[in-house]
Design a protein around this motif. Structure first.
Motif, PDB file in Angstrom:
ATOM      1  N   SER A  93      -9.682  -0.697   6.490  1.00 14.93           N
ATOM      2  CA  SER A  93      -9.454   0.168   5.336  1.00 14.93           C
ATOM      3  C   SER A  93     -10.636   0.016   4.395  1.00 14.93           C
ATOM      4  CB  SER A  93      -8.157  -0.223   4.629  1.00 14.93           C
ATOM      5  OG  SER A  93      -8.045   0.383   3.363  1.00 14.93           O
ATOM      6  N   ILE A 121     -10.949  -5.227   7.939  1.00 18.32           N
ATOM      7  CA  ILE A 121      -9.582  -4.925   7.526  1.00 18.32           C
ATOM      8  C   ILE A 121      -9.090  -3.579   8.052  1.00 18.32           C
ATOM      9  CG2 ILE A 121      -8.099  -4.551   5.488  1.00 18.32           C
ATOM     10  CD1 ILE A 121      -9.763  -6.640   4.071  1.00 18.32           C
ATOM     11  N   ARG A 128       2.815  -7.894   3.937  1.00 19.99           N
ATOM     12  CA  ARG A 128       1.535  -7.534   4.550  1.00 19.99           C
ATOM     13  C   ARG A 128       0.998  -8.692   5.391  1.00 19.99           C
ATOM     14  NH1 ARG A 128      -2.265  -3.846   1.363  1.00 19.99           N
ATOM     15  NH2 ARG A 128      -0.910  -2.387   0.277  1.00 19.99           N
ATOM     16  N   TYR A 139      -7.603   0.123  -0.049  1.00 22.76           N
ATOM     17  CA  TYR A 139      -6.778  -1.087  -0.039  1.00 22.76           C
ATOM     18  C   TYR A 139      -6.268  -1.390  -1.446  1.00 22.76           C
ATOM     19  CZ  TYR A 139      -5.130  -5.782   0.849  1.00 22.76           C
ATOM     20  OH  TYR A 139      -4.319  -6.887   0.949  1.00 22.76           O
ATOM     21  N   LEU A 158      -5.412  -7.769   7.429  1.00 20.88           N
ATOM     22  CA  LEU A 158      -5.513  -8.604   6.241  1.00 20.88           C
ATOM     23  C   LEU A 158      -5.945 -10.032   6.549  1.00 20.88           C
ATOM     24  CD1 LEU A 158      -5.139  -9.119   3.256  1.00 20.88           C
ATOM     25  CD2 LEU A 158      -2.674  -9.304   3.646  1.00 20.88           C
ATOM     26  N   ASN A 212      -3.487   1.093  -2.406  1.00 15.38           N
ATOM     27  CA  ASN A 212      -2.229   0.808  -1.709  1.00 15.38           C
ATOM     28  C   ASN A 212      -1.564  -0.453  -2.248  1.00 15.38           C
ATOM     29  OD1 ASN A 212      -2.455   3.064  -0.081  1.00 15.38           O
ATOM     30  ND2 ASN A 212      -3.442   1.963   1.594  1.00 15.38           N
ATOM     31  N   TRP A 213      -2.368  -1.470  -2.554  1.00 15.26           N
ATOM     32  CA  TRP A 213      -1.824  -2.716  -3.108  1.00 15.26           C
ATOM     33  C   TRP A 213      -1.162  -2.458  -4.461  1.00 15.26           C
ATOM     34  CZ3 TRP A 213      -0.247  -7.359  -1.964  1.00 15.26           C
ATOM     35  CH2 TRP A 213      -0.160  -8.338  -2.953  1.00 15.26           C
TER      36      TRP A 213
END
Length: 266
Positions: A208, A206, A92, A213, A158, A216-217
């Motif tokens: 998002s 970001i 990322r 976020y 990011l 997804n992480w």
């Protein structure tokens, strides 16, 4: 109050290490006769005045209109040319970089200090050179990420979020403790902001929402852990899911296959 998360040697929040821990750098060769300009992602060039320039252009970020930025100038000689690929959730960071980083090394002594040994390994091949070259490329990538975080203008993504001192607190909390029962309110508290201010600022920086976020992480980490052979239930607990069933549903929705299949393939 000092952050409960990782700090660097001067006691400040370490914004990168939790991502770098999950960064896997793969180098295609030893750089001595690297791929041509269409394939290379990392170049080190020297001009007639002996000034060095480093170019990084992640292949997945390229656009045809920007290829001239990654070509060495006509007056430059190429000392190192190699292709670098990044895997792991930490990629990322790499994909958050601008289309091209072009850095005059005289302006960044800390980066120059790790580039010089890289050039030496290419110009003076010795036993173990391939391994040394690969390790040095990893350090160069990390230093480039630091350079981008501290000095480059990034409009969204990011690195943009990590550049904000308050949002960075919440991002590091997510990166280091994905299994925590994070809510929007708790993350806003970590950032030292109101719920609404945090949500709006996070999205603006970001691209998002905070909870998207986080989701997804967690799922990206889960995929890496499953590929490494970890049990589904263990991964579900690690990533903050209430049960293996809820994890499986979320995973299948994101990746189109149940987590057990990913683990079997690996």
């Amino acid at each position: 109050m000092q952050s409960p998360y990782r700090t660097n040697f001067n006691g400040r929040l370490d914004r990168l290490s939790s991502l770098i821990d999950r960064l896997r750098v793969h180098v295609s060769d030893n750089g001595s006769s690297g791929p041509d300009v269409e394939c290379a992602t990392l170049w080190i060039c020297k001009d007639p005045a002996q000034d060095l320039r480093l170019i990084l252009s992640p292949a997945n970020k390229r656009v045809s209109s920007g290829l001239d930025k990654v070509r060495p100038r006509a007056d430059e000689s190429v000392l190192v040319s190699t292709q670098i690929e990044i895997s792991g959730v930490g990629k990322r960071l790499f994909t958050a970089l601008p289309v091209c980083l072009s850095i005059d090394l005289a302006e960044d002594p800390s980066l120059s200090s790790v580039v010089m040994p890289l050039i030496e390994e290419v110009m003076r091949p010795r036993c173990g050179g391939q391994a040394v070259f690969q390790r040095l490329c990893e350090v160069v990538v990390i230093r480039l990420l630091r350079h981008a975080l501290e000095g480059e203008r990034v409009d969204t993504g990011l690195l943009n979020g990590l550049s904000d001192s308050r949002v960075a607190q919440a991002l590091v909390a997510i990166h280091e403790a994905p299994g925590e029962n994070w809510t929007l309110e708790r993350l806003a508290e970590v950032a030292g902001m109101s719920r609404t201010q945090f949500a709006v600022t996070f999205k603006d920086l970001i691209g998002s929402t905070p909870m998207m976020y986080l989701s997804n992480w967690r799922l990206d980490i889960a995929r890496d852990e499953l590929a490494a052979g970890r049990q589904v239930k263990s991964v579900a607990n690690m990533c903050g899911f209430s049960s293996a069933a809820s994890f499986s549903r979320a995973f299948a929705k994101r990746y189109g296959a149940p987590p057990r299949r990913v683990r079997q393939i690996s």
